[in-house]
Write a protein that holds these residues in place. Structure first.
Motif, PDB file in Angstrom:
ATOM      1  N   LYS A 139       3.697   2.953   3.892  1.00  0.00           N
ATOM      2  CA  LYS A 139       3.019   3.263   5.209  1.00  0.00           C
ATOM      3  C   LYS A 139       4.341   3.450   6.012  1.00  0.00           C
ATOM      4  CE  LYS A 139       0.412  -0.245   4.944  1.00  0.00           C
ATOM      5  NZ  LYS A 139      -0.351  -1.660   5.557  1.00  0.00           N
ATOM      6  N   ASN A 140       5.505   2.747   5.866  1.00  0.00           N
ATOM      7  CA  ASN A 140       6.343   3.018   6.984  1.00  0.00           C
ATOM      8  C   ASN A 140       7.237   4.237   6.761  1.00  0.00           C
ATOM      9  OD1 ASN A 140       5.622   0.495   7.702  1.00  0.00           O
ATOM     10  ND2 ASN A 140       7.099  -0.631   6.495  1.00  0.00           N
ATOM     11  N   GLY A 141       6.822   5.111   5.747  1.00  0.00           N
ATOM     12  CA  GLY A 141       7.811   6.378   5.728  1.00  0.00           C
ATOM     13  C   GLY A 141       8.786   6.302   4.703  1.00  0.00           C
ATOM     14  N   LYS A 142       8.940   4.978   4.161  1.00  0.00           N
ATOM     15  CA  LYS A 142      10.282   4.841   3.331  1.00  0.00           C
ATOM     16  C   LYS A 142       9.911   5.118   1.729  1.00  0.00           C
ATOM     17  CE  LYS A 142      13.407   1.036   2.831  1.00  0.00           C
ATOM     18  NZ  LYS A 142      13.776  -0.263   2.846  1.00  0.00           N
ATOM     19  N   ASP A 143      10.931   6.089   1.401  1.00  0.00           N
ATOM     20  CA  ASP A 143      10.976   6.453  -0.135  1.00  0.00           C
ATOM     21  C   ASP A 143      11.597   5.572  -0.853  1.00  0.00           C
ATOM     22  OD1 ASP A 143       9.709   8.820   0.796  1.00  0.00           O
ATOM     23  OD2 ASP A 143      11.492   9.907   0.531  1.00  0.00           O
ATOM     24  N   PHE A 144      10.824   5.223  -2.169  1.00  0.00           N
ATOM     25  CA  PHE A 144      11.492   4.336  -3.243  1.00  0.00           C
ATOM     26  C   PHE A 144      11.109   4.855  -4.596  1.00  0.00           C
ATOM     27  CE2 PHE A 144       7.778   2.416  -1.723  1.00  0.00           C
ATOM     28  CZ  PHE A 144       6.972   2.020  -2.999  1.00  0.00           C
TER      29      PHE A 144
ATOM     30  N   GLU B 124       0.871  -1.241  -0.023  1.00  0.00           N
ATOM     31  CA  GLU B 124      -0.068  -0.058   0.262  1.00  0.00           C
ATOM     32  C   GLU B 124       0.682   1.222  -0.070  1.00  0.00           C
ATOM     33  OE1 GLU B 124      -3.270   2.088   2.798  1.00  0.00           O
ATOM     34  OE2 GLU B 124      -3.294  -0.267   2.829  1.00  0.00           O
ATOM     35  N   PHE B 125       0.600   1.918  -0.828  1.00  0.00           N
ATOM     36  CA  PHE B 125       1.485   3.318  -1.047  1.00  0.00           C
ATOM     37  C   PHE B 125       0.577   4.473  -1.091  1.00  0.00           C
ATOM     38  CE2 PHE B 125       3.019   0.087  -4.133  1.00  0.00           C
ATOM     39  CZ  PHE B 125       4.041  -0.393  -3.456  1.00  0.00           C
ATOM     40  N   LYS B 126       1.047   5.346  -0.056  1.00  0.00           N
ATOM     41  CA  LYS B 126       0.243   6.553   0.296  1.00  0.00           C
ATOM     42  C   LYS B 126       0.594   7.827  -0.364  1.00  0.00           C
ATOM     43  CE  LYS B 126      -1.959   4.575   3.655  1.00  0.00           C
ATOM     44  NZ  LYS B 126      -3.397   4.435   3.656  1.00  0.00           N
ATOM     45  N   VAL B 127       1.778   8.415  -0.550  1.00  0.00           N
ATOM     46  CA  VAL B 127       1.982   9.671  -1.035  1.00  0.00           C
ATOM     47  C   VAL B 127       3.083   9.673  -2.098  1.00  0.00           C
ATOM     48  CG1 VAL B 127       2.946  11.954  -0.449  1.00  0.00           C
ATOM     49  CG2 VAL B 127       1.642  10.504   1.203  1.00  0.00           C
ATOM     50  N   VAL B 128       2.729  10.583  -3.261  1.00  0.00           N
ATOM     51  CA  VAL B 128       3.888  10.524  -4.268  1.00  0.00           C
ATOM     52  C   VAL B 128       4.501  11.954  -3.869  1.00  0.00           C
ATOM     53  CG1 VAL B 128       4.085  11.061  -6.722  1.00  0.00           C
ATOM     54  CG2 VAL B 128       2.231   9.842  -6.061  1.00  0.00           C
ATOM     55  N   VAL B 129       5.789  11.524  -3.440  1.00  0.00           N
ATOM     56  CA  VAL B 129       6.769  12.510  -3.135  1.00  0.00           C
ATOM     57  C   VAL B 129       7.360  13.502  -4.227  1.00  0.00           C
ATOM     58  CG1 VAL B 129       8.913  13.116  -2.006  1.00  0.00           C
ATOM     59  CG2 VAL B 129       7.467  10.991  -1.348  1.00  0.00           C
ATOM     60  N   PHE B 130       7.692  12.856  -5.257  1.00  0.00           N
ATOM     61  CA  PHE B 130       8.302  13.561  -6.696  1.00  0.00           C
ATOM     62  C   PHE B 130       8.006  12.881  -7.541  1.00  0.00           C
ATOM     63  CE2 PHE B 130      12.119  14.673  -9.051  1.00  0.00           C
ATOM     64  CZ  PHE B 130      11.742  16.042  -9.108  1.00  0.00           C
TER      65      PHE B 130
ATOM     66  N   THR C   9       9.438  12.744 -11.670  1.00  0.00           N
ATOM     67  CA  THR C   9      10.732  13.089 -12.611  1.00  0.00           C
ATOM     68  C   THR C   9      10.070  13.494 -13.980  1.00  0.00           C
ATOM     69  OG1 THR C   9      11.080  11.251 -13.168  1.00  0.00           O
ATOM     70  CG2 THR C   9      12.375  11.423 -11.471  1.00  0.00           C
ATOM     71  N   PRO C  10      10.744  14.186 -14.685  1.00  0.00           N
ATOM     72  CA  PRO C  10      10.308  14.566 -16.033  1.00  0.00           C
ATOM     73  C   PRO C  10      10.122  13.442 -16.837  1.00  0.00           C
ATOM     74  CG  PRO C  10      12.074  16.052 -15.460  1.00  0.00           C
ATOM     75  CD  PRO C  10      12.184  15.167 -14.427  1.00  0.00           C
ATOM     76  N   PHE C  11      10.744  12.285 -16.869  1.00  0.00           N
ATOM     77  CA  PHE C  11      10.633  11.113 -17.549  1.00  0.00           C
ATOM     78  C   PHE C  11       9.672  10.138 -17.065  1.00  0.00           C
ATOM     79  CE2 PHE C  11      15.194  12.820 -17.901  1.00  0.00           C
ATOM     80  CZ  PHE C  11      15.217  13.174 -19.104  1.00  0.00           C
ATOM     81  N   GLY C  12       8.901  10.386 -16.058  1.00  0.00           N
ATOM     82  CA  GLY C  12       7.713   9.580 -15.642  1.00  0.00           C
ATOM     83  C   GLY C  12       7.980   8.394 -14.558  1.00  0.00           C
ATOM     84  N   ALA C  13       9.173   8.919 -13.808  1.00  0.00           N
ATOM     85  CA  ALA C  13       9.465   8.046 -12.431  1.00  0.00           C
ATOM     86  C   ALA C  13       9.019   8.650 -11.476  1.00  0.00           C
ATOM     87  CB  ALA C  13      11.120   8.090 -12.392  1.00  0.00           C
TER      88      ALA C  13
END
Length: 104
Positions: A73-78, A55-61, A63-67
């Motif tokens: 939930k644990n707050g880990k970015d990937f 389960e993913f909550k937030v889109v942090v960023f 990129t211009p190329f679509g990444a």
């Protein structure tokens, strides 16, 4: 010198032998199909047993190329490929409803 082959002219015995061979072939195919079906069911069970619910909550960023950089939930970015992300809407009866995300 001519060599003559002995012909099998006993039609009843030959026909019965051919029918037996065809029945053996059908039985072999049936066993092969049933064992492959059992193998597929077993592999699906093992795959589903170890599949993790994500389960993913937030889109942090983005990129211009679509990444996409997601936060779980644990707050880990990937980072993931934005073309592979689908929005899960829920389950209706026995089917899952999924919508594709369009990134601009």
């Amino acid at each position: 010198m001519w060599v003559l082959r002995k012909l099998n002219l006993e039609w009843d015995m030959t026909a019965n032998l051919r029918v037996e061979q065809l029945n053996e072939l059908d039985e072999f195919r049936f066993h092969a199909y049933s064992s492959s079906s059992l193998y597929k069911d077993k592999m699906k069970y093992i795959h589903d047993k170890y599949a993790l619910e994500k389960e993913f909550k937030v889109v942090v960023f983005v990129t211009p190329f679509g990444a996409l950089y997601l936060k779980n939930k644990n707050g880990k970015d990937f980072r993931v490929n934005g073309h592979r992300v689908k929005y899960y809407l829920g389950k209706i009866d026995d089917s899952h409803v999924v919508a594709l995300l369009r990134l601009k």
